[in-house]
Design a protein around this motif. Structure first.
Motif, PDB file in Angstrom:
ATOM      1  N   GLU A   1       0.838  -1.199   0.000  1.00 15.23           N
ATOM      2  CA  GLU A   1       0.000   0.000   0.000  1.00 15.23           C
ATOM      3  C   GLU A   1       0.872   1.248   0.000  1.00 15.23           C
ATOM      4  OE1 GLU A   1      -3.941   0.255   2.468  1.00 15.23           O
ATOM      5  OE2 GLU A   1      -2.301   0.968   3.731  1.00 15.23           O
ATOM      6  N   GLU A   2       0.366   2.301  -0.630  1.00 20.39           N
ATOM      7  CA  GLU A   2       1.100   3.569  -0.602  1.00 20.39           C
ATOM      8  C   GLU A   2       1.313   4.018   0.842  1.00 20.39           C
ATOM      9  OE1 GLU A   2      -0.899   7.303  -1.570  1.00 20.39           O
ATOM     10  OE2 GLU A   2      -2.758   6.183  -1.857  1.00 20.39           O
ATOM     11  N   ASN A   3       2.451   4.654   1.099  1.00 18.18           N
ATOM     12  CA  ASN A   3       2.780   5.111   2.444  1.00 18.18           C
ATOM     13  C   ASN A   3       2.414   6.583   2.607  1.00 18.18           C
ATOM     14  OD1 ASN A   3       4.204   4.686   5.084  1.00 18.18           O
ATOM     15  ND2 ASN A   3       5.480   6.339   4.258  1.00 18.18           N
ATOM     16  N   LEU A   4       1.865   6.932   3.761  1.00 19.32           N
ATOM     17  CA  LEU A   4       1.559   8.322   4.082  1.00 19.32           C
ATOM     18  C   LEU A   4       2.582   8.860   5.085  1.00 19.32           C
ATOM     19  CD1 LEU A   4      -2.338   8.344   4.519  1.00 19.32           C
ATOM     20  CD2 LEU A   4      -0.969   8.627   2.440  1.00 19.32           C
ATOM     21  N   GLU A   5       2.977  10.098   4.900  1.00 19.04           N
ATOM     22  CA  GLU A   5       3.906  10.742   5.824  1.00 19.04           C
ATOM     23  C   GLU A   5       3.132  11.343   6.994  1.00 19.04           C
ATOM     24  OE1 GLU A   5       7.154  10.754   5.729  1.00 19.04           O
ATOM     25  OE2 GLU A   5       7.249   9.625   3.851  1.00 19.04           O
ATOM     26  N   ASN A   6       3.578  11.012   8.215  1.00 22.76           N
ATOM     27  CA  ASN A   6       2.993  11.572   9.445  1.00 22.76           C
ATOM     28  C   ASN A   6       1.463  11.539   9.421  1.00 22.76           C
ATOM     29  OD1 ASN A   6       5.608  12.305  10.441  1.00 22.76           O
ATOM     30  ND2 ASN A   6       5.564  14.054   9.035  1.00 22.76           N
ATOM     31  N   PRO A   7       0.887  10.382   9.231  1.00 22.38           N
ATOM     32  CA  PRO A   7      -0.573  10.325   9.099  1.00 22.38           C
ATOM     33  C   PRO A   7      -1.294  10.555  10.427  1.00 22.38           C
ATOM     34  CG  PRO A   7       0.329   8.118   9.174  1.00 22.38           C
ATOM     35  CD  PRO A   7       1.505   9.045   9.136  1.00 22.38           C
ATOM     36  N   GLU A   8      -2.497  11.080  10.334  1.00 23.68           N
ATOM     37  CA  GLU A   8      -3.444  11.123  11.451  1.00 23.68           C
ATOM     38  C   GLU A   8      -4.358   9.923  11.266  1.00 23.68           C
ATOM     39  OE1 GLU A   8      -4.310  12.582  14.801  1.00 23.68           O
ATOM     40  OE2 GLU A   8      -3.977  14.400  13.632  1.00 23.68           O
ATOM     41  N   THR A   9      -4.526   9.117  12.316  1.00 25.77           N
ATOM     42  CA  THR A   9      -5.364   7.924  12.208  1.00 25.77           C
ATOM     43  C   THR A   9      -6.619   8.090  13.043  1.00 25.77           C
ATOM     44  OG1 THR A   9      -3.426   6.520  11.874  1.00 25.77           O
ATOM     45  CG2 THR A   9      -5.487   5.432  12.449  1.00 25.77           C
TER      46      THR A   9
ATOM     47  N   ASN B   1     -15.410  -1.312  13.672  1.00 28.29           N
ATOM     48  CA  ASN B   1     -14.450  -0.229  13.880  1.00 28.29           C
ATOM     49  C   ASN B   1     -13.565  -0.158  12.649  1.00 28.29           C
ATOM     50  OD1 ASN B   1     -11.506   0.562  14.711  1.00 28.29           O
ATOM     51  ND2 ASN B   1     -12.811   1.451  16.297  1.00 28.29           N
ATOM     52  N   TYR B   2     -13.416   1.043  12.104  1.00 37.50           N
ATOM     53  CA  TYR B   2     -12.606   1.253  10.905  1.00 37.50           C
ATOM     54  C   TYR B   2     -11.514   2.267  11.204  1.00 37.50           C
ATOM     55  CZ  TYR B   2     -16.432  -1.222   8.754  1.00 37.50           C
ATOM     56  OH  TYR B   2     -17.376  -2.180   8.464  1.00 37.50           O
ATOM     57  N   ASP B   3     -10.269   1.920  10.870  1.00 46.47           N
ATOM     58  CA  ASP B   3      -9.153   2.855  10.966  1.00 46.47           C
ATOM     59  C   ASP B   3      -9.043   3.615   9.649  1.00 46.47           C
ATOM     60  OD1 ASP B   3      -8.616   1.882  13.463  1.00 46.47           O
ATOM     61  OD2 ASP B   3      -6.841   0.729  12.877  1.00 46.47           O
ATOM     62  N   VAL B   4      -9.083   4.930   9.729  1.00 45.18           N
ATOM     63  CA  VAL B   4      -8.973   5.777   8.541  1.00 45.18           C
ATOM     64  C   VAL B   4      -7.753   6.677   8.708  1.00 45.18           C
ATOM     65  CG1 VAL B   4     -10.122   7.443   7.039  1.00 45.18           C
ATOM     66  CG2 VAL B   4     -11.490   5.784   8.340  1.00 45.18           C
ATOM     67  N   ALA B   5      -6.806   6.588   7.769  1.00 45.71           N
ATOM     68  CA  ALA B   5      -5.581   7.381   7.827  1.00 45.71           C
ATOM     69  C   ALA B   5      -5.671   8.565   6.878  1.00 45.71           C
ATOM     70  CB  ALA B   5      -4.376   6.533   7.476  1.00 45.71           C
ATOM     71  N   GLN B   6      -5.175   9.700   7.331  1.00 45.22           N
ATOM     72  CA  GLN B   6      -5.105  10.906   6.509  1.00 45.22           C
ATOM     73  C   GLN B   6      -3.708  11.507   6.634  1.00 45.22           C
ATOM     74  OE1 GLN B   6      -8.371  13.381   7.904  1.00 45.22           O
ATOM     75  NE2 GLN B   6      -9.858  12.238   6.658  1.00 45.22           N
ATOM     76  N   GLY B   7      -3.107  11.804   5.482  1.00 43.67           N
ATOM     77  CA  GLY B   7      -1.765  12.367   5.504  1.00 43.67           C
ATOM     78  C   GLY B   7      -1.280  12.646   4.098  1.00 43.67           C
ATOM     79  N   VAL B   8      -0.006  12.911   3.970  1.00 40.37           N
ATOM     80  CA  VAL B   8       0.600  13.282   2.692  1.00 40.37           C
ATOM     81  C   VAL B   8       1.159  12.040   2.018  1.00 40.37           C
ATOM     82  CG1 VAL B   8       2.376  14.648   1.552  1.00 40.37           C
ATOM     83  CG2 VAL B   8       1.134  15.583   3.521  1.00 40.37           C
TER      84      VAL B   8
END
Length: 390
Positions: free
Chosen positions: A206-214, A297-304
């Protein structure tokens, strides 16, 4: 209309009356989620659910016992991995367990999320391309693979756009994941994996996110009570010095996801996370007949992501007792005890070390020395609703 349970009215009209039954814990796989603290935590939650439902707590389920021929409510260690197995236990609806049931084992893992590495790629029984296609706007870019050959091809495709995260599908809390930046690092990572394990369970690239908020987005149904929530996860240091899950800060409301949005007015990024979780959940219902769950329960990541682009997507799902269940349990008890209460904030904590301080008003659901992790305390705290949710 709620994407998991339908309208609140339908839930109330169809709920089974809580009289004369027993709550049992059940080890779906004696080798999984079987540490000292996980077993003790499940028993603590099961006893509290029994008190709410006015059921008897009957300990560990034993198929050789009749359990007095009373209705059973299960608290499994993991998602029940087949509808046939669920029926053999007497689990036929979401009112029979705290957790979920899936028709095939892979549906309960991260492998469900992404497409295969081409039409000829290896895949497990029950695989349907309709699911990854249907959730493509709600997840990050990636592939699910079930052979080393497919993994090498998929990893190289993703590396063209940036760093790739290699994720064992059965690990939790971010454990066992590896970030690779080039083909050589990818090959070293894959060479360290068991080929038979990949064929059996799969692996996600999977693509990697930098400093994600989960974010955590979830919903729980017990008898007449449905509640929905969102929150952020925290990391902490384990006894070995590694960064591990440290708890969650949740905002919970009485009602479905529509009620959650209406009562809390979350910011746009969080609204997107909630909508992506709802979309993912509905796609599971649509694509896998036989699925049902009382706890999601779903983990959702947001980041660059690659190229500096801001990204948001569901990382994985949990249809079993999880890290946030300590907070969920406190909220259930609060809503159950006060019919006028419609929203709360609860935080749960996993604190390592013998000297970890515990607030006087904490609801402790585990404190001891786990043979694997050492000194650990798990507890939850109600927070004032007007406090900072994070």
């Amino acid at each position: 209309m709620d994407t998991l349970f339908g309208s609140g009215v339908a839930v109330v009209d169809t709920v089974r009356k809580s009289t004369g039954g027993s709550v049992v814990v059940w080890s779906a796989d004696p080798q999984a989620y079987a540490s000292d603290h996980e077993r003790a935590t499940r028993s603590n939650f099961a006893q509290r659910l029994a008190a709410l439902k006015q059921f008897r707590f009957a300990g560990e389920y034993d198929a050789s016992r009749a359990h007095e021929n009373t209705p059973l409510y299960f608290v499994p260690s993991d998602t029940v991995s087949s509808t046939q197995l669920a029926r053999s236990l007497g689990i036929s609806t979401l009112h029979d367990l705290f957790g979920g049931v899936v028709p095939y084992p892979f549906v309960a893992t991260k492998a469900i999320t992404h497409p295969l590495a081409g039409r000829a790629a290896a895949c497990p029984e029950g695989w349907t391309p309709a699911f990854p296609s249907g959730v493509s706007d709600a997840v990050l870019d990636g592939f699910s693979v079930f052979s080393l050959e497919d993994a090498r091809w998929a990893g190289r495709q993703l590396l063209e756009n940036g760093t790739v995260r290699v994720k064992p599908v059965c690990a939790t809390g971010g454990r066992g994941q590896t970030m690779v930046t080039d083909a050589e690092a990818l090959d070293r990572c894959l060479a360290a994996m068991e080929e038979g394990e990949i064929a059996l369970h799969g692996v996600v690239l999977e693509e990697n996110l930098e400093n994600p908020e989960t974010y955590s987005v979830g919903q729980v149904l017990v008898d007449h009570l449905i509640m929905s929530y969102y929150g952020r996860q925290r990391m902490t240091r384990g006894n070995d010095g590694q960064s591990v899950y440290g708890g969650s800060d949740l905002t919970l409301v009485r009602g479905n996801f529509d009620a959650l949005l209406a009562m809390t007015s979350p910011p746009p990024a969080l609204c997107l996370a909630i909508e992506q979780a709802r979309h993912y959940n509905q796609a599971v219902i649509d694509c896998f007949p036989g699925f049902f769950a009382s706890r999601v329960n779903y983990d959702v990541a947001q980041g660059v992501g690659a190229g500096g682009t801001w990204r948001s997507g569901v990382l994985e799902q949990s249809w079993r007792v999880g890290g946030a269940t300590g907070a969920e349990m406190v909220a259930l008890e609060l809503f159950w005890g006060d019919p006028t209460l419609d929203r709360v904030r609860v935080s749960c904590f996993e604190a390592y070390g013998a000297e970890a301080p515990i607030p006087a008003d904490a609801k402790v659901h585990y404190r001891g020395i786990d043979k694997q992790t050492g000194h650990l305390t798990k507890y939850a705290l109600q927070k004032p609703y007007d406090s900072d949710p994070t």
